[in-house]
Write a protein that holds these residues in place. Structure first.
Motif, short mmCIF file in Angstrom:
data_model
loop_
_atom_site.label_atom_id
_atom_site.label_comp_id
_atom_site.label_asym_id
_atom_site.label_seq_id
_atom_site.Cartn_x
_atom_site.Cartn_y
_atom_site.Cartn_z
N GLY A 35 0.78 -1.22 0.00
CA GLY A 35 0.00 0.00 0.00
C GLY A 35 0.81 1.27 0.00
O GLY A 35 0.29 2.36 -0.24
N GLY A 36 2.14 1.19 0.28
CA GLY A 36 2.96 2.38 0.33
C GLY A 36 4.00 2.37 -0.76
O GLY A 36 3.75 2.00 -1.90
N GLU A 37 5.22 2.75 -0.41
CA GLU A 37 6.28 2.79 -1.40
C GLU A 37 6.63 1.40 -1.89
O GLU A 37 7.19 1.24 -2.97
CB GLU A 37 7.53 3.43 -0.78
N GLY A 44 11.88 -8.67 12.01
CA GLY A 44 12.14 -7.34 11.46
C GLY A 44 11.04 -6.87 10.52
O GLY A 44 10.65 -5.70 10.52
N LEU A 45 10.50 -7.79 9.72
CA LEU A 45 9.39 -7.44 8.84
C LEU A 45 8.17 -7.02 9.65
O LEU A 45 7.47 -6.06 9.30
CB LEU A 45 9.02 -8.63 7.95
N PRO A 73 6.39 -0.50 9.33
CA PRO A 73 5.06 0.01 9.01
C PRO A 73 4.63 -0.42 7.61
O PRO A 73 5.47 -0.82 6.79
CB PRO A 73 5.25 1.53 9.08
N ALA A 74 3.34 -0.32 7.33
CA ALA A 74 2.83 -0.75 6.03
C ALA A 74 3.42 0.06 4.88
O ALA A 74 3.52 -0.42 3.75
CB ALA A 74 1.30 -0.63 6.02
N ALA A 75 3.83 1.32 5.17
CA ALA A 75 4.38 2.19 4.12
C ALA A 75 5.89 2.08 4.01
O ALA A 75 6.54 2.95 3.41
CB ALA A 75 3.98 3.64 4.41
N ALA A 76 6.48 1.03 4.56
CA ALA A 76 7.94 0.87 4.51
C ALA A 76 8.42 0.80 3.07
O ALA A 76 7.72 0.31 2.17
CB ALA A 76 8.35 -0.39 5.27
N SER A 77 9.63 1.28 2.84
CA SER A 77 10.20 1.27 1.49
C SER A 77 10.61 -0.14 1.10
O SER A 77 10.83 -1.02 1.95
CB SER A 77 11.41 2.19 1.43
N SER A 78 10.74 -0.35 -0.20
CA SER A 78 11.17 -1.67 -0.68
C SER A 78 12.58 -2.00 -0.20
O SER A 78 12.90 -3.17 0.01
CB SER A 78 11.13 -1.70 -2.21
N GLY A 117 -8.08 -7.30 10.00
CA GLY A 117 -7.22 -7.96 9.02
C GLY A 117 -5.74 -7.70 9.27
O GLY A 117 -4.91 -8.61 9.17
N GLY A 118 -5.40 -6.44 9.61
CA GLY A 118 -4.00 -6.11 9.86
C GLY A 118 -3.44 -6.88 11.05
O GLY A 118 -2.31 -7.39 11.00
N ALA A 119 -4.24 -7.01 12.10
CA ALA A 119 -3.79 -7.74 13.28
C ALA A 119 -3.60 -9.22 12.96
O ALA A 119 -2.64 -9.86 13.42
CB ALA A 119 -4.80 -7.57 14.42
N ARG A 120 -4.50 -9.79 12.13
CA ARG A 120 -4.38 -11.19 11.78
C ARG A 120 -3.16 -11.44 10.89
O ARG A 120 -2.52 -12.49 10.98
CB ARG A 120 -5.65 -11.67 11.09
N GLN A 121 -2.83 -10.48 10.04
CA GLN A 121 -1.63 -10.64 9.22
C GLN A 121 -0.36 -10.64 10.07
O GLN A 121 0.57 -11.41 9.82
CB GLN A 121 -1.56 -9.53 8.16
N HIS A 122 -0.33 -9.79 11.06
CA HIS A 122 0.84 -9.79 11.95
C HIS A 122 0.87 -11.03 12.83
O HIS A 122 1.95 -11.53 13.17
CB HIS A 122 0.84 -8.51 12.82
N LEU A 123 -0.31 -11.55 13.18
CA LEU A 123 -0.35 -12.81 13.92
C LEU A 123 0.20 -13.95 13.05
O LEU A 123 0.90 -14.84 13.55
CB LEU A 123 -1.80 -13.11 14.34
#
Length: 398
Positions: free
Chosen positions: A229-231, A281-282, A286-291, A357-363
């Motif tokens: 969703g970000g960079e 580390g992943l 944040p969701a907008a982290a750079s590649s 959804g975001g919490a489940r993805q981190h889980l």
């Protein structure tokens, strides 16, 4: 038997299955257009059908190889794969393409366990970690370059060229294989799959491979959803994912070499923990982290998984009698796929609709960290390989 020729021949043959599992993806739109078939149907039969056929064929193929001899089974596998490639190349319909792919899957199921068994027989115990590291490197590299190679060939030579390219690889693999009679390679006695399940050393090594593949394949799917969703939405994110697989391929021989010096336990355990740190580390990004940020952590994952590949494979295959090398290799391959399937099931729960959804993805990420930590614990439980004793003996002799 010439070890280098056996290893080169086996690696080329074993690379065909992962190469064809990823290379064909770029041709799906062309297949859909030419045969006027829905994209979902093309994907189901051409891609998913190939993977299912590969999984289902593994265990029967391993038994066949142990009974008829590895050199002969490898020849049968090459012929099946070659016939399938020819059928796909000349296919007048989508059904013919699917038949060709199924024949290739059956041939690949014969090639991989027999190739692994031949390496186990040809390479002395003190060098097996390194040899299986090279095998893992070639297979991982084939899967990694598959989409790029397939895209280039489909653009310049149409989708049919994706079947043609298998022919020279099969021919080269056959030419490199030393001419050795089956009777010189393997006994005709087999112990069955039940004896493998009771072999703690084998199941420990196979468990490392299964748990690490659970995390690896899941990350390949999940990363674009986590950071798209970000960079990370640009092409750099795709390069970051490819970098992980290429790093795995590059470090696999290194892991085998290091295991000869310090032992399989330390290398496999360290590899699992390094990969777990990368996934942690992943999860902190944040969701907008750079590649670039994503890529650095994926590189860490790739290093850890690459270090573990060769020693874990060598430990599992070396734990069984020589006459069971075929079914042992097939079982390891089967568990590798089951690990990947388990990971995708975890992701299906994480991707389910809902506000959390975001919490489940981190889980799900924590589940993958847990799988990698389990692989590290299993690594500590692995029995020592002859390579460690070999170098200690050499040091004393010097």
């Amino acid at each position: 038997m010439k070890r280098g020729s056996v290893l080169a021949s086996a690696a080329l043959g074993a690379a065909l299955t992962p190469l064809n599992s990823t290379m064909v993806a770029v041709a799906l739109p062309a297949l859909s257009a030419e045969f006027n078939a829905p994209a979902a149907r093309v994907t189901l039969f051409v891609v998913t059908g190939y993977l299912i056929a590969t999984i289902v064929s593994q265990m029967p193929a391993g038994s066949i190889a142990d009974r008829v001899g590895y050199a002969r089974a490898l020849t049968w596998g090459r012929w099946l794969f070659g016939v399938g490639a020819a059928v796909g190349m000349l296919a007048p319909s989508l059904a013919a393409v699917v038949i060709g792919r199924l024949l290739m899957a059956a041939g690949g199921a014969l090639i991989i366990p027999t190739a692994m068994a031949l390496v186990r027989i040809a390479v002395p115990p003190e060098r097996r970690s390194r040899a299986f590291g090279v095998m893992g490197s070639v297979m991982g590299g084939a899967a990694a370059i598959g989409p790029a190679l397939g895209s280039w060939m489909a653009e310049h030579f149409t989708w049919r060229s994706l079947f043609v390219i298998n022919v020279p690889l099969l021919l080269l693999s056959w030419l490199l294989q030393p001419r050795v009679a089956d009777e010189h390679l393997v006994s005709r006695r087999t112990g069955g799959y039940l004896s493998l399940l009771r072999n703690r050393a084998f199941m420990t090594g196979a468990g490392v491979i299964a748990t690490q593949n659970l995390a690896m394949y899941s990350l390949l799917i999940q990363v674009p959803f986590l950071f798209g969703g970000g960079e990370g939405a640009d092409a750099g994110l795709g390069l970051a994912i490819i970098a992980m697989t290429l790093t795995m391929a590059a470090t696999s021989p290194l892991g085998g070499w290091l295991a000869e010096w310090v032992g399989v336990k330390a290398i496999v355990a360290a590899g699992g923990l390094i990969a777990a740190l990368g996934v942690l580390g992943l999860g902190a990004l944040p969701a907008a982290a750079s590649s670039r940020q994503v890529g650095l952590r994926l590189l860490l994952v790739g290093v850890g998984l690459g270090l573990s590949t060769g020693p874990a494979n060598a430990s599992a295959i070396s734990a069984v009698p020589q006459e069971q090398s075929g079914i042992a290799s097939a079982t390891v391959s089967m568990l590798r796929y089951f690990g990947a399937i388990t990971g995708t099931l975890i992701l299906s729960l994480a991707f389910a609709p809902g506000a959390d959804g975001g919490a489940r993805q981190h889980l799900a990420l924590w589940a993958f960290v847990g799988a990698l930590v389990v692989s590290a614990v299993l690594g500590v439980l692995l029995p020592p390989l002859p390579g460690q004793r070999y170098f200690r003996a050499s040091a004393r002799a010097n």
